[in-house]
Write a protein that holds these residues in place. Structure first.
Motif, short mmCIF file in Angstrom:
data_model
loop_
_atom_site.label_atom_id
_atom_site.label_comp_id
_atom_site.label_asym_id
_atom_site.label_seq_id
_atom_site.Cartn_x
_atom_site.Cartn_y
_atom_site.Cartn_z
N ILE A 238 0.85 -1.20 0.00
CA ILE A 238 0.00 0.00 0.00
C ILE A 238 0.89 1.25 0.00
O ILE A 238 0.69 2.17 -0.80
CB ILE A 238 -0.95 0.00 1.23
CG1 ILE A 238 -1.96 -1.15 1.14
CG2 ILE A 238 -1.67 1.35 1.37
CD1 ILE A 238 -2.84 -1.33 2.37
N GLU A 239 1.86 1.25 0.89
CA GLU A 239 2.76 2.41 1.00
C GLU A 239 3.43 2.72 -0.32
O GLU A 239 3.47 3.87 -0.77
CB GLU A 239 3.85 2.10 2.03
CG GLU A 239 3.74 2.92 3.29
CD GLU A 239 4.65 2.37 4.38
OE1 GLU A 239 4.46 2.79 5.51
OE2 GLU A 239 5.55 1.53 4.09
N ALA A 240 3.97 1.66 -0.95
CA ALA A 240 4.71 1.86 -2.21
C ALA A 240 3.78 2.38 -3.30
O ALA A 240 4.12 3.30 -4.05
CB ALA A 240 5.37 0.55 -2.64
N ILE B 170 -7.24 5.00 -4.89
CA ILE B 170 -7.42 3.96 -3.87
C ILE B 170 -8.23 2.76 -4.38
O ILE B 170 -7.92 1.61 -4.05
CB ILE B 170 -8.05 4.58 -2.59
CG1 ILE B 170 -7.08 5.59 -1.97
CG2 ILE B 170 -8.41 3.50 -1.57
CD1 ILE B 170 -7.65 6.45 -0.85
N CYS B 171 -9.27 3.00 -5.21
CA CYS B 171 -10.12 1.88 -5.66
C CYS B 171 -9.32 0.79 -6.40
O CYS B 171 -9.42 -0.39 -6.04
CB CYS B 171 -11.28 2.36 -6.52
SG CYS B 171 -12.53 3.21 -5.58
N PRO B 172 -8.53 1.15 -7.42
CA PRO B 172 -7.80 0.08 -8.12
C PRO B 172 -6.80 -0.64 -7.22
O PRO B 172 -6.59 -1.85 -7.33
CB PRO B 172 -7.07 0.79 -9.26
CG PRO B 172 -7.35 2.24 -9.13
CD PRO B 172 -8.34 2.47 -8.04
N LEU B 173 -6.20 0.10 -6.28
CA LEU B 173 -5.25 -0.53 -5.36
C LEU B 173 -5.98 -1.55 -4.47
O LEU B 173 -5.51 -2.68 -4.30
CB LEU B 173 -4.57 0.56 -4.51
CG LEU B 173 -3.70 0.04 -3.37
CD1 LEU B 173 -2.51 -0.75 -3.90
CD2 LEU B 173 -3.19 1.21 -2.50
N ALA B 174 -7.13 -1.13 -3.93
CA ALA B 174 -7.89 -2.04 -3.05
C ALA B 174 -8.25 -3.31 -3.81
O ALA B 174 -8.11 -4.43 -3.29
CB ALA B 174 -9.14 -1.33 -2.54
#
Ligand code: B12
Ligand code: SF4
Ligand code: SF4
Length: 231
Positions: free
Chosen positions: A11-13, A80-84
């Motif tokens: 997440i951080e990266a 945030i959506c695509p990461l989640a």
């Protein structure tokens, strides 16, 4: 879910270019968490937000090409959506009804407490921080990224003797009880010439008066952006 630490590192990266940072994690009792996409309650959420003006460079660049409504929410969702989805989580956003209890999550994640301003005070960032979203998971993430936990007895507002936030608002919209913020008193002032030339340009005078986290005060353009959204 793969290793807890690796989830937070991923997440951080992924978020680094945006300036959105991990603002702690909350582990829930069985059934307490918000619902995941599959309808089951989350075991944990990872809270995401800004520390000072950390998001402003990336967001303001993006916003020059954007003409839609609620730009900060749209930008946050685009990131945030695509990461989640990629990491098997469910995303939540502070402005999406039904409102998720972001401030309560933040109190649990970082040990923060509300200030008279209504917003949570952070020992380092003072009132200059906010939440851009959260990602929920079916398995416990743990406290490996719990952020800067403060000791409640040394809460910044408890040891702030002069409390300038209480005396600076020109229409006394702020009082000791954070739940009693005078929303309509504040908004009525913001549309007057004095409000337009004061808080709307330089940001909430009461928030500006807080001595904690002055080094994290938002840049002028960001202050104006948030005031336009409030006024
Ligand atoms: C509605 C809303 C507003 C409304 C009404 C605010 C009000 N004071 O009534 C308006 C539009 C006026 C507003 C204005 C602002 N808001 Co606002 N707002 C929200 C929003 C979307 C929902 C709040 C809510 O009702 N939540 C629902 C309940 C279920 O959530 P909750 O976590 O339980 O929150 C409650 C508890 O914290 C409780 N509470 C207060 N003290 C205590 C103490 C204890 C011990 C406990 C248990 C609970 C508790 O009061 C909260 C509100 O009901 C939240 C985002 C969110 N989802 O929470 C942002 C949010 C609270 N706002 C935020 C901000 C920054 C602002 C502004 C400064 C924005 C600006 N333009 O500059 C102003 C300042 C207003 C002020 N002084 O209060 C931030 C606060 C960040 C922080 N550092 O804490 C949030 C979290 C949004 C974000 N994206 O980060 N806001
Ligand atoms: S001025 Fe003092 S009481 Fe007010 S928010 Fe800042 S630290 Fe808290
Ligand atoms: S924005 Fe201005 S009027 Fe509103 S609470 Fe802050 S100081 Fe008071």
């Amino acid at each position: 879910m793969s290793g807890r630490l690796s989830i937070c590192r991923e997440i951080e990266a992924a978020l680094k270019p945006s300036g959105i940072v991990i603002r702690g994690t909350v582990d829930f009792a069985v059934g307490e968490g918000p619902l995941l996409a599959d309808g089951k309650p989350a075991a944990s959420v990872v809270l995401l937000g800004n520390a000072g003006g950390s998001i402003w460079p990336a967001f303001s660049r993006w916003n020059t090409r954007n003409n839609g409504p609620d730009p900060l929410d749209t930008w946050s969702k685009e990131i945030i959506c695509p990461l989640a989805e990629k990491i098997g989580g469910t995303s939540y956003f502070p402005s999406d009804p039904p409102w998720q209890p972001f401030q309560q999550w933040a109190m649990r994640a970082e040990g923060l407490k509300p200030s008279p301003l209504g917003i949570l005070i952070h020992p380092e960032y003072g009132p200059w921080h906010g939440y851009r979203g959260a990602i929920g998971f079916p398995a416990v993430v743990g406290k490996s990224h719990a952020g800067k936990v403060v000791t409640v007895g040394r809460h910044a507002c408890d040891v702030c003797e002069t409390k300038p936030c209480l005396t600076t608002c020109p229409v006394s919209a702020i009082c000791m009880d954070p739940a009693d913020f005078g929303v309509s008193t504040c908004r009525s002032h913001l549309v007057t010439p004095s409000g337009q030339g004061g808080c709307m340009v330089s940001g909430c005078l009461a928030r500006n008066a807080c001595p904690v986290g002055q080094g994290y005060r938002y840049p002028k353009e960001q202050l104006k952006f948030h005031m336009r959204a409030l006024g």
